[in-house]
Design a protein around this motif. Structure first.
Motif, PDB file in Angstrom:
ATOM      1  N   LYS A   1      -1.932   1.355 -18.941  1.00  0.00           N
ATOM      2  CA  LYS A   1      -2.797   0.565 -19.570  1.00  0.00           C
ATOM      3  C   LYS A   1      -3.142   0.739 -20.678  1.00  0.00           C
ATOM      4  CE  LYS A   1      -5.354  -0.019 -15.309  1.00  0.00           C
ATOM      5  NZ  LYS A   1      -6.719  -0.044 -14.590  1.00  0.00           N
TER       6      LYS A   1
ATOM      7  N   GLN B   1      -0.530  -1.852 -22.657  1.00  0.00           N
ATOM      8  CA  GLN B   1      -0.718  -3.172 -22.364  1.00  0.00           C
ATOM      9  C   GLN B   1      -1.479  -3.771 -23.248  1.00  0.00           C
ATOM     10  OE1 GLN B   1      -2.021  -3.452 -18.236  1.00  0.00           O
ATOM     11  NE2 GLN B   1      -2.340  -5.848 -18.238  1.00  0.00           N
ATOM     12  N   PRO B   2      -1.046  -5.061 -23.731  1.00  0.00           N
ATOM     13  CA  PRO B   2      -1.949  -5.955 -24.635  1.00  0.00           C
ATOM     14  C   PRO B   2      -3.074  -6.253 -23.918  1.00  0.00           C
ATOM     15  CG  PRO B   2       0.367  -6.578 -24.536  1.00  0.00           C
ATOM     16  CD  PRO B   2       0.244  -5.657 -23.568  1.00  0.00           C
ATOM     17  N   LYS B   3      -4.298  -6.416 -24.790  1.00  0.00           N
ATOM     18  CA  LYS B   3      -5.555  -6.816 -24.118  1.00  0.00           C
ATOM     19  C   LYS B   3      -5.615  -8.430 -23.662  1.00  0.00           C
ATOM     20  CE  LYS B   3     -10.310  -5.352 -24.706  1.00  0.00           C
ATOM     21  NZ  LYS B   3     -11.161  -4.856 -25.884  1.00  0.00           N
ATOM     22  N   GLY B   4      -6.155  -8.664 -22.381  1.00  0.00           N
ATOM     23  CA  GLY B   4      -6.121  -9.898 -21.945  1.00  0.00           C
ATOM     24  C   GLY B   4      -5.058 -10.500 -21.419  1.00  0.00           C
ATOM     25  N   GLN B   5      -3.955  -9.695 -21.242  1.00  0.00           N
ATOM     26  CA  GLN B   5      -2.615 -10.143 -20.774  1.00  0.00           C
ATOM     27  C   GLN B   5      -2.451  -9.846 -19.245  1.00  0.00           C
ATOM     28  OE1 GLN B   5       0.822  -9.582 -22.916  1.00  0.00           O
ATOM     29  NE2 GLN B   5       0.248 -11.523 -24.156  1.00  0.00           N
ATOM     30  N   MET B   6      -1.877 -10.460 -18.317  1.00  0.00           N
ATOM     31  CA  MET B   6      -1.636 -10.103 -16.910  1.00  0.00           C
ATOM     32  C   MET B   6      -0.541  -9.043 -16.911  1.00  0.00           C
ATOM     33  SD  MET B   6      -3.825 -11.352 -14.793  1.00  0.00           S
ATOM     34  CE  MET B   6      -2.902 -11.490 -13.289  1.00  0.00           C
ATOM     35  N   PRO B   7      -0.468  -7.929 -16.097  1.00  0.00           N
ATOM     36  CA  PRO B   7       0.928  -7.201 -16.113  1.00  0.00           C
ATOM     37  C   PRO B   7       2.281  -7.998 -15.630  1.00  0.00           C
ATOM     38  CG  PRO B   7      -0.779  -6.848 -14.157  1.00  0.00           C
ATOM     39  CD  PRO B   7      -1.549  -7.768 -15.226  1.00  0.00           C
ATOM     40  N   LEU B   8       3.186  -7.541 -15.899  1.00  0.00           N
ATOM     41  CA  LEU B   8       4.424  -8.360 -15.651  1.00  0.00           C
ATOM     42  C   LEU B   8       4.693  -8.147 -14.098  1.00  0.00           C
ATOM     43  CD1 LEU B   8       6.830  -6.812 -18.332  1.00  0.00           C
ATOM     44  CD2 LEU B   8       5.991  -9.098 -18.332  1.00  0.00           C
TER      45      LEU B   8
END
Length: 73
Positions: free
Chosen positions: A3, A6-13
């Protein structure tokens, strides 16, 4: 993915099923085109001689090069 990275506001791959092997991890052999045998010349009468494919060893499929046999790309 962690976490923290992970870029803020994007869904995980989310992995999607491979388009070449349809999730099986095996794809048609490109050398024999899925027949399992290749032409190796002709006999004395001119009829073609067939032998086992060197790419798939007669199995007609090989590990999918797109997903590397995982089934997901």
């Amino acid at each position: 993915m962690d976490k923290r990275h992970q870029p803020k506001g994007q869904m995980p791959l989310v992995k999607q099923r491979c388009h070449r092997c349809h999730g099986s991890g095996r794809a048609k052999c490109p050398i024999c085109n899925g027949t399992g045998e290749v032409a190796q010349g002709a006999d004395d009468n001119g009829n073609p001689k067939f032998g086992r494919c060197a790419g798939c060893f007669g199995l007609k499929t090989m590990r999918c090069p797109v997903c590397n046999g995982e089934g997901f790309a």
